[in-house]
Write a protein that holds these residues in place. Structure first.
Motif, short mmCIF file in Angstrom:
data_model
loop_
_atom_site.label_atom_id
_atom_site.label_comp_id
_atom_site.label_asym_id
_atom_site.label_seq_id
_atom_site.Cartn_x
_atom_site.Cartn_y
_atom_site.Cartn_z
N ALA A 5 -15.83 42.61 -4.24
CA ALA A 5 -15.96 44.06 -4.14
C ALA A 5 -15.48 44.46 -2.76
CB ALA A 5 -17.39 44.50 -4.36
N TYR A 6 -14.75 45.55 -2.70
CA TYR A 6 -14.18 46.01 -1.44
C TYR A 6 -14.43 47.51 -1.26
CZ TYR A 6 -11.34 41.74 -1.42
OH TYR A 6 -10.90 40.43 -1.42
N ALA A 7 -14.55 47.91 0.00
CA ALA A 7 -14.53 49.33 0.31
C ALA A 7 -13.13 49.85 0.02
CB ALA A 7 -14.89 49.56 1.77
N ASP A 8 -13.03 51.08 -0.44
CA ASP A 8 -11.73 51.66 -0.74
C ASP A 8 -10.82 51.67 0.48
OD1 ASP A 8 -13.01 54.19 -3.05
OD2 ASP A 8 -12.44 52.10 -3.36
N SER A 9 -11.42 51.83 1.65
CA SER A 9 -10.63 51.95 2.86
C SER A 9 -9.95 50.65 3.27
CB SER A 9 -11.51 52.45 4.01
OG SER A 9 -12.57 51.54 4.26
N VAL A 10 -10.38 49.52 2.74
CA VAL A 10 -9.82 48.23 3.15
C VAL A 10 -9.23 47.46 1.97
CG1 VAL A 10 -11.54 48.09 4.99
CG2 VAL A 10 -11.91 46.81 2.87
N ILE B 35 -6.71 47.37 -0.17
CA ILE B 35 -5.34 46.87 -0.37
C ILE B 35 -4.85 46.01 0.79
CG2 ILE B 35 -4.72 48.83 -1.83
CD1 ILE B 35 -3.22 50.00 0.56
N ARG B 36 -5.64 45.89 1.84
CA ARG B 36 -5.18 45.14 2.99
C ARG B 36 -6.17 44.07 3.44
NH1 ARG B 36 -7.19 47.84 7.64
NH2 ARG B 36 -8.43 49.66 7.03
N SER B 37 -7.10 43.72 2.54
CA SER B 37 -8.13 42.75 2.92
C SER B 37 -8.34 41.73 1.82
CB SER B 37 -9.47 43.45 3.22
OG SER B 37 -9.33 44.36 4.28
N THR B 38 -8.77 40.54 2.21
CA THR B 38 -9.12 39.50 1.26
C THR B 38 -10.39 38.81 1.75
OG1 THR B 38 -6.79 39.09 0.75
CG2 THR B 38 -8.38 37.40 0.11
N VAL B 39 -11.38 38.76 0.88
CA VAL B 39 -12.61 38.03 1.18
C VAL B 39 -12.60 36.75 0.36
CG1 VAL B 39 -13.96 39.25 -0.59
CG2 VAL B 39 -15.13 38.18 1.36
N SER B 40 -13.02 35.66 0.99
CA SER B 40 -13.01 34.37 0.32
C SER B 40 -14.21 33.55 0.76
CB SER B 40 -11.71 33.62 0.62
OG SER B 40 -11.58 33.39 2.02
N ARG B 41 -14.53 32.54 -0.03
CA ARG B 41 -15.67 31.68 0.29
C ARG B 41 -15.27 30.21 0.21
NH1 ARG B 41 -21.08 33.38 -2.90
NH2 ARG B 41 -21.67 31.29 -2.23
N ASP B 42 -15.90 29.44 1.06
CA ASP B 42 -15.89 27.99 0.93
C ASP B 42 -17.29 27.62 0.46
OD1 ASP B 42 -16.14 25.22 1.30
OD2 ASP B 42 -14.70 25.22 2.93
N TYR B 43 -17.42 27.36 -0.83
CA TYR B 43 -18.75 27.18 -1.41
C TYR B 43 -19.42 25.92 -0.89
CZ TYR B 43 -17.42 30.92 -4.56
OH TYR B 43 -17.03 32.14 -5.06
N LYS C 157 -19.19 24.66 2.05
CA LYS C 157 -19.60 24.80 3.44
C LYS C 157 -20.44 26.05 3.69
CE LYS C 157 -15.57 22.33 5.24
NZ LYS C 157 -14.39 22.40 6.15
N ASN C 158 -20.77 26.78 2.63
CA ASN C 158 -21.56 28.03 2.78
C ASN C 158 -20.93 28.96 3.81
OD1 ASN C 158 -23.46 27.25 0.88
ND2 ASN C 158 -24.76 26.25 2.39
N THR C 159 -19.65 29.14 3.70
CA THR C 159 -18.96 30.03 4.61
C THR C 159 -18.23 31.13 3.84
OG1 THR C 159 -16.98 28.66 4.62
CG2 THR C 159 -18.61 28.25 6.35
N VAL C 160 -18.01 32.23 4.53
CA VAL C 160 -17.26 33.35 3.98
C VAL C 160 -16.27 33.81 5.03
CG1 VAL C 160 -18.96 35.08 4.73
CG2 VAL C 160 -17.42 35.59 2.82
N HIS C 161 -15.09 34.19 4.55
CA HIS C 161 -14.02 34.63 5.45
C HIS C 161 -13.56 36.02 5.02
CE1 HIS C 161 -13.81 30.46 6.76
NE2 HIS C 161 -13.76 30.12 5.48
N LEU C 162 -13.09 36.76 6.00
CA LEU C 162 -12.50 38.07 5.73
C LEU C 162 -11.18 38.17 6.46
CD1 LEU C 162 -12.78 40.93 4.50
CD2 LEU C 162 -13.78 41.64 6.69
N GLN C 163 -10.12 38.29 5.72
CA GLN C 163 -8.79 38.50 6.29
C GLN C 163 -8.46 39.98 6.16
OE1 GLN C 163 -6.54 36.21 7.71
NE2 GLN C 163 -5.25 37.98 8.18
#
Length: 121
Positions: free
Chosen positions: A58-63, A65-73, A75-81
């Motif tokens: 799920a993304y905010a409308d403002s971000v 088209i230019r963002s990607t959220v991902s997880r490393d399950y 390692k319990n990590t989350v990334h935001l590009q």
């Protein structure tokens, strides 16, 4: 106890990119959701992006088209590009998770301390 540690914030020029990372550690049985919120000066904290254990995002409308959220399950990590940043993206970015700390316990929300992102024009 659960700890969320964020990294990757800093000063970025308008039009630039950044990658935020957050690792969760401590008493963790299962994680339902991980993601990012942000709070700009004088404004309420708002959702940026989240990702569930099943990979739904799920993304905010403002971000969106230019963002990607991902997880490393594993390692319990989350990334935001985030790409094509603008001064309106300047805020403190908080890592968020909803998880079950131990079997049989309910879900709890946890927050990181936040990492500052400043976009210069």
């Amino acid at each position: 106890q659960v700890e969320l540690v964020e990294s990757g914030g800093g000063l970025v020029q308008s039009g630039g990119s950044l990658r935020l990372s957050c690792g969760a550690s401590g008493s963790i049985f299962s994680i339902s959701i991980m993601g990012w919120y942000r709070q700009a000066p004088g404004k309420q904290r708002e959702l940026v992006a989240t990702i569930t254990s099943g990979g739904a995002t799920a993304y905010a409308d403002s971000v969106k088209i230019r963002s990607t959220v991902s997880r490393d399950y594993a390692k319990n990590t989350v990334h935001l590009q985030m790409n094509n940043l603008t001064p309106e993206d300047t805020a403190v970015y908080y890592c968020y998770t909803n998880l079950v700390p131990q079997p049989g316990r309910p879900h709890y929300n946890y927050w990181g301390r936040g990492t500052q992102v400043t976009v210069s024009s």
